[in-house]
Write a protein that holds these residues in place. Structure first.
Motif, PDB file in Angstrom:
ATOM      1  N   ALA A 181      14.686 -13.227  -1.502  1.00 50.79           N
ATOM      2  CA  ALA A 181      13.402 -12.619  -1.153  1.00 50.79           C
ATOM      3  C   ALA A 181      13.508 -11.114  -0.919  1.00 50.79           C
ATOM      4  O   ALA A 181      12.707 -10.326  -1.449  1.00 50.79           O
ATOM      5  N   ASP A 182      14.473 -10.690  -0.124  1.00 52.22           N
ATOM      6  CA  ASP A 182      14.581  -9.263   0.205  1.00 52.22           C
ATOM      7  C   ASP A 182      14.884  -8.423  -1.031  1.00 52.22           C
ATOM      8  O   ASP A 182      14.335  -7.323  -1.200  1.00 52.22           O
ATOM      9  N   PHE A 183      15.744  -8.930  -1.900  1.00 49.98           N
ATOM     10  CA  PHE A 183      16.083  -8.180  -3.112  1.00 49.98           C
ATOM     11  C   PHE A 183      14.854  -7.975  -3.991  1.00 49.98           C
ATOM     12  O   PHE A 183      14.613  -6.864  -4.495  1.00 49.98           O
ATOM     13  N   VAL A 184      14.061  -9.026  -4.157  1.00 51.71           N
ATOM     14  CA  VAL A 184      12.875  -8.931  -5.006  1.00 51.71           C
ATOM     15  C   VAL A 184      11.883  -7.927  -4.426  1.00 51.71           C
ATOM     16  O   VAL A 184      11.361  -7.056  -5.138  1.00 51.71           O
ATOM     17  N   ILE A 185      11.637  -8.025  -3.121  1.00 46.91           N
ATOM     18  CA  ILE A 185      10.629  -7.176  -2.488  1.00 46.91           C
ATOM     19  C   ILE A 185      11.077  -5.718  -2.414  1.00 46.91           C
ATOM     20  O   ILE A 185      10.286  -4.796  -2.619  1.00 46.91           O
ATOM     21  N   VAL A 186      12.349  -5.497  -2.144  1.00 43.90           N
ATOM     22  CA  VAL A 186      12.834  -4.128  -1.950  1.00 43.90           C
ATOM     23  C   VAL A 186      13.169  -3.437  -3.264  1.00 43.90           C
ATOM     24  O   VAL A 186      12.854  -2.252  -3.454  1.00 43.90           O
ATOM     25  N   ALA A 187      13.781  -4.154  -4.197  1.00 44.18           N
ATOM     26  CA  ALA A 187      14.338  -3.505  -5.386  1.00 44.18           C
ATOM     27  C   ALA A 187      13.485  -3.625  -6.646  1.00 44.18           C
ATOM     28  O   ALA A 187      13.533  -2.734  -7.498  1.00 44.18           O
ATOM     29  N   LEU A 188      12.708  -4.699  -6.787  1.00 44.31           N
ATOM     30  CA  LEU A 188      12.026  -4.941  -8.053  1.00 44.31           C
ATOM     31  C   LEU A 188      10.518  -4.699  -8.017  1.00 44.31           C
ATOM     32  O   LEU A 188       9.971  -3.967  -8.844  1.00 44.31           O
ATOM     33  N   VAL A 189       9.841  -5.318  -7.046  1.00 41.19           N
ATOM     34  CA  VAL A 189       8.377  -5.228  -7.016  1.00 41.19           C
ATOM     35  C   VAL A 189       7.861  -3.790  -6.912  1.00 41.19           C
ATOM     36  O   VAL A 189       6.875  -3.435  -7.561  1.00 41.19           O
ATOM     37  N   PRO A 190       8.501  -2.910  -6.094  1.00 39.52           N
ATOM     38  CA  PRO A 190       7.977  -1.536  -5.992  1.00 39.52           C
ATOM     39  C   PRO A 190       7.925  -0.779  -7.310  1.00 39.52           C
ATOM     40  O   PRO A 190       7.165   0.191  -7.431  1.00 39.52           O
ATOM     41  N   ILE A 191       8.707  -1.190  -8.299  1.00 46.21           N
ATOM     42  CA  ILE A 191       8.706  -0.471  -9.574  1.00 46.21           C
ATOM     43  C   ILE A 191       7.326  -0.527 -10.221  1.00 46.21           C
ATOM     44  O   ILE A 191       6.836   0.465 -10.782  1.00 46.21           O
ATOM     45  N   PHE A 192       6.678  -1.682 -10.148  1.00 47.82           N
ATOM     46  CA  PHE A 192       5.350  -1.820 -10.753  1.00 47.82           C
ATOM     47  C   PHE A 192       4.346  -0.879 -10.094  1.00 47.82           C
ATOM     48  O   PHE A 192       3.592  -0.175 -10.770  1.00 47.82           O
ATOM     49  N   PHE A 193       4.336  -0.878  -8.759  1.00 50.00           N
ATOM     50  CA  PHE A 193       3.391  -0.019  -8.059  1.00 50.00           C
ATOM     51  C   PHE A 193       3.665   1.457  -8.327  1.00 50.00           C
ATOM     52  O   PHE A 193       2.747   2.258  -8.492  1.00 50.00           O
ATOM     53  N   THR A 194       4.922   1.816  -8.367  1.00 49.35           N
ATOM     54  CA  THR A 194       5.273   3.210  -8.603  1.00 49.35           C
ATOM     55  C   THR A 194       4.866   3.644 -10.005  1.00 49.35           C
ATOM     56  O   THR A 194       4.323   4.739 -10.205  1.00 49.35           O
ATOM     57  N   ASN A 195       5.090   2.787 -11.002  1.00 44.53           N
ATOM     58  CA  ASN A 195       4.684   3.121 -12.367  1.00 44.53           C
ATOM     59  C   ASN A 195       3.183   3.354 -12.460  1.00 44.53           C
ATOM     60  O   ASN A 195       2.715   4.260 -13.161  1.00 44.53           O
ATOM     61  N   PHE A 222     -10.082   5.379 -14.866  1.00 42.36           N
ATOM     62  CA  PHE A 222      -8.841   4.703 -14.486  1.00 42.36           C
ATOM     63  C   PHE A 222      -8.471   5.044 -13.045  1.00 42.36           C
ATOM     64  O   PHE A 222      -8.138   4.169 -12.245  1.00 42.36           O
ATOM     65  N   THR A 223      -8.564   6.319 -12.693  1.00 37.26           N
ATOM     66  CA  THR A 223      -8.228   6.742 -11.335  1.00 37.26           C
ATOM     67  C   THR A 223      -9.202   6.174 -10.315  1.00 37.26           C
ATOM     68  O   THR A 223      -8.805   5.781  -9.209  1.00 37.26           O
ATOM     69  N   MET A 224     -10.477   6.085 -10.654  1.00 37.84           N
ATOM     70  CA  MET A 224     -11.461   5.493  -9.738  1.00 37.84           C
ATOM     71  C   MET A 224     -11.090   4.068  -9.374  1.00 37.84           C
ATOM     72  O   MET A 224     -11.155   3.666  -8.205  1.00 37.84           O
ATOM     73  N   PHE A 225     -10.712   3.301 -10.378  1.00 38.30           N
ATOM     74  CA  PHE A 225     -10.392   1.898 -10.123  1.00 38.30           C
ATOM     75  C   PHE A 225      -9.047   1.739  -9.427  1.00 38.30           C
ATOM     76  O   PHE A 225      -8.858   0.797  -8.651  1.00 38.30           O
ATOM     77  N   ILE A 226      -8.116   2.659  -9.663  1.00 36.38           N
ATOM     78  CA  ILE A 226      -6.866   2.630  -8.911  1.00 36.38           C
ATOM     79  C   ILE A 226      -7.137   2.886  -7.432  1.00 36.38           C
ATOM     80  O   ILE A 226      -6.610   2.195  -6.550  1.00 36.38           O
ATOM     81  N   ILE A 227      -7.980   3.871  -7.142  1.00 36.07           N
ATOM     82  CA  ILE A 227      -8.333   4.161  -5.751  1.00 36.07           C
ATOM     83  C   ILE A 227      -9.054   2.969  -5.127  1.00 36.07           C
ATOM     84  O   ILE A 227      -8.846   2.638  -3.956  1.00 36.07           O
ATOM     85  N   LEU A 257       0.832  -1.196   0.000  1.00 41.39           N
ATOM     86  CA  LEU A 257       0.000   0.000   0.000  1.00 41.39           C
ATOM     87  C   LEU A 257       0.869   1.249   0.000  1.00 41.39           C
ATOM     88  O   LEU A 257       0.584   2.224  -0.720  1.00 41.39           O
ATOM     89  N   GLY A 258       1.933   1.232   0.779  1.00 39.78           N
ATOM     90  CA  GLY A 258       2.858   2.356   0.799  1.00 39.78           C
ATOM     91  C   GLY A 258       3.587   2.510  -0.520  1.00 39.78           C
ATOM     92  O   GLY A 258       3.872   3.641  -0.960  1.00 39.78           O
ATOM     93  N   GLU A 259       3.894   1.396  -1.174  1.00 36.44           N
ATOM     94  CA  GLU A 259       4.585   1.450  -2.452  1.00 36.44           C
ATOM     95  C   GLU A 259       3.712   2.086  -3.530  1.00 36.44           C
ATOM     96  O   GLU A 259       4.183   2.873  -4.357  1.00 36.44           O
ATOM     97  N   ILE A 260       2.410   1.740  -3.521  1.00 33.09           N
ATOM     98  CA  ILE A 260       1.495   2.376  -4.464  1.00 33.09           C
ATOM     99  C   ILE A 260       1.345   3.853  -4.124  1.00 33.09           C
ATOM    100  O   ILE A 260       1.345   4.721  -5.008  1.00 33.09           O
ATOM    101  N   ALA A 261       1.211   4.144  -2.817  1.00 30.78           N
ATOM    102  CA  ALA A 261       1.083   5.539  -2.391  1.00 30.78           C
ATOM    103  C   ALA A 261       2.316   6.349  -2.784  1.00 30.78           C
ATOM    104  O   ALA A 261       2.207   7.529  -3.141  1.00 30.78           O
TER     105      ALA A 261
END
Length: 424
Positions: free
Chosen positions: A297-311, A391-396, A40-44
């Protein structure tokens, strides 16, 4: 490509990546402190960095940090991160409980699809008439139903891992029901995409053949490929007297993982399902699971996955809500999503013999939409079925359903499982 051009692009990607990792980590840590999943924080973080917040006051800064040249490379990194994340989620779960809980899994997953579908059919005509009458009504209705009925399998996995519930009967039941919901959701998404793109040329015969091939592949994966990799793991552990990966085995593991992703992609469902299914095929080998967790595990969660949410956050424009009606529509989408998924899964689980607390807990877990919901929404926009406002409605909606999962689960979790959950 010119080597100098590659170097210039690399520098831009690294700058963007640094900002993403730092912002996602900070916001994820803040969310964890208040009992919310880090996703949730990563998307935020993406919302804060995008046009909805910082972009309103400093658009040049956003363009400097995330220029057009980095969008392709970052999207590729995000996809790889999702593959590795889904592989880990598949390995982490103990499905030995499902023989006793199969009725609950099937009933809750079916109701978890039908109830949101009904809700989507109710609200889609009003959303279409009010916000996007120029869009094709039939395709829009299909998309709304799919977006409301899908669950976020990877985020649910992260929530269960963080709450130490991944090897409980409840965890296995919820993740299995979510896997069924997501598989059905992607099938519906594939059908709707074909209908929209092909029109009257759509044929059911190739689709049914494609479905049969997917089922066959999953069977081969569980009965042949998984056992082969496990035997190779045990052999390398015995030969080299080690409990971690040797280079040779690691090469075999990654090649098999990527081939599995390619096969499911070729069969018409997302590549991440191939990664998840391959992980499931290995879940019965705890030493292999632990070695992966310790190493990657830590590398994937910290370095890679947040990119999708941020985009995703960078493409969300809350500023497009220019009147009260838009906010009413946003509230309606989120309310129907929560009521449909939570109510449907709870009733389905109860009808199959689960207690109210078990049913509500399953419903709360399947209510989260974050990752899979975001993917489905992105597909809908690419198909021309969503404008910026919708699009924004469904993101929220994805944010709200993800934010409500943790509190609801903590409130309704059966008493014997509450002692396993770390305190916030």
């Amino acid at each position: 490509m010119n080597p100098a051009k590659i170097e210039d692009t690399l520098k831009l990607v690294l700058v963007s990546w640094i900002v993403i990792i730092a912002a996602a980590w900070l916001m994820g840590r803040l969310c964890r402190r208040i009992g919310q999943p880090p996703a949730l924080g990563e998307i935020a973080a993406g919302l804060l960095l995008g046009p909805s917040f910082i972009g309103l006051f400093a658009p040049d800064f956003v363009s400097f940090i995330f220029p057009e040249e980095v969008k392709g490379p970052l999207a590729l990194l995000a996809k790889i991160g999702l593959l590795l994340m889904l592989f880990q989620v598949g390995m982490e779960f103990d499905f030995s409980h499902l023989r006793k809980k199969s009725k609950v899994v099937i009933s809750s997953s079916i109701m978890g699809i039908l109830a949101p579908l009904a809700g989507g059919l109710l609200i889609a005509p009003w959303l279409h008439r009010t916000f996007a009458p120029e869009l094709p009504l039939f395709g829009f209705q299909l998309f709304v139903c799919i977006a409301l009925s899908i669950s976020a399998l990877p985020i649910m996995g992260r929530i269960l891992l963080e709450m130490k519930l991944e090897r409980t009967a409840l965890g296995a039941t919820a993740i299995s029901a979510a896997a069924i919901d997501d598989a059905v959701g992607w099938i519906f998404l594939g059908i709707s995409t074909a209908l929209i793109k092909q029109g009257d040329n759509f044929s059911w015969v190739p689709f049914l053949g494609q479905t049969a091939l997917i089922v066959l592949y999953f069977y081969v994966l569980m009965k042949v490929v998984g056992p082969f990799i496990i035997r190779a793991w045990r052999k390398q552990c015995a030969k080299y007297q080690t409990d971690t990966f040797t280079p040779g085995f690691l090469a075999l593991l990654f090649c098999t993982l990527f081939v599995s992703a390619l096969i499911t992609s070729r069969l018409g469902i997302f590549a991440i399902f191939g990664a998840f299914a391959f992980g499931v095929a290995l879940h019965s080998e705890p030493a292999l699971v632990k070695a992966w967790r310790d190493r990657f595990a830590d590398f994937v969660i910290v370095a890679l996955v947040p990119i999708f949410f941020t985009n995703t956050g960078l493409n969300t424009k809350i500023g497009s809500f220019d009147n009260a009606t838009a906010w009413i529509g946003c509230f309606l989408v989120s309310a129907v999503a929560i009521i449909g998924k939570l109510g449907g899964c709870t009733l389905g689980a109860r009808w199959a013999g689960a207690s109210w607390r078990e049913g509500l807990s399953i419903g709360a877990l399947l209510n989260t939409r974050a990752l899979m919901g975001l993917i489905a929404i992105s597909v809908g926009k690419e198909l021309g079925l969503l404008n910026d406002k919708l699009f924004t409605m469904f993101i929220i909606m994805c944010l709200v359903t993800t934010a409500t999962t943790g509190p609801m689960l903590r409130a309704w979790l059966p008493e014997d499982l509450k002692k396993l959950v770390p305190k916030v």
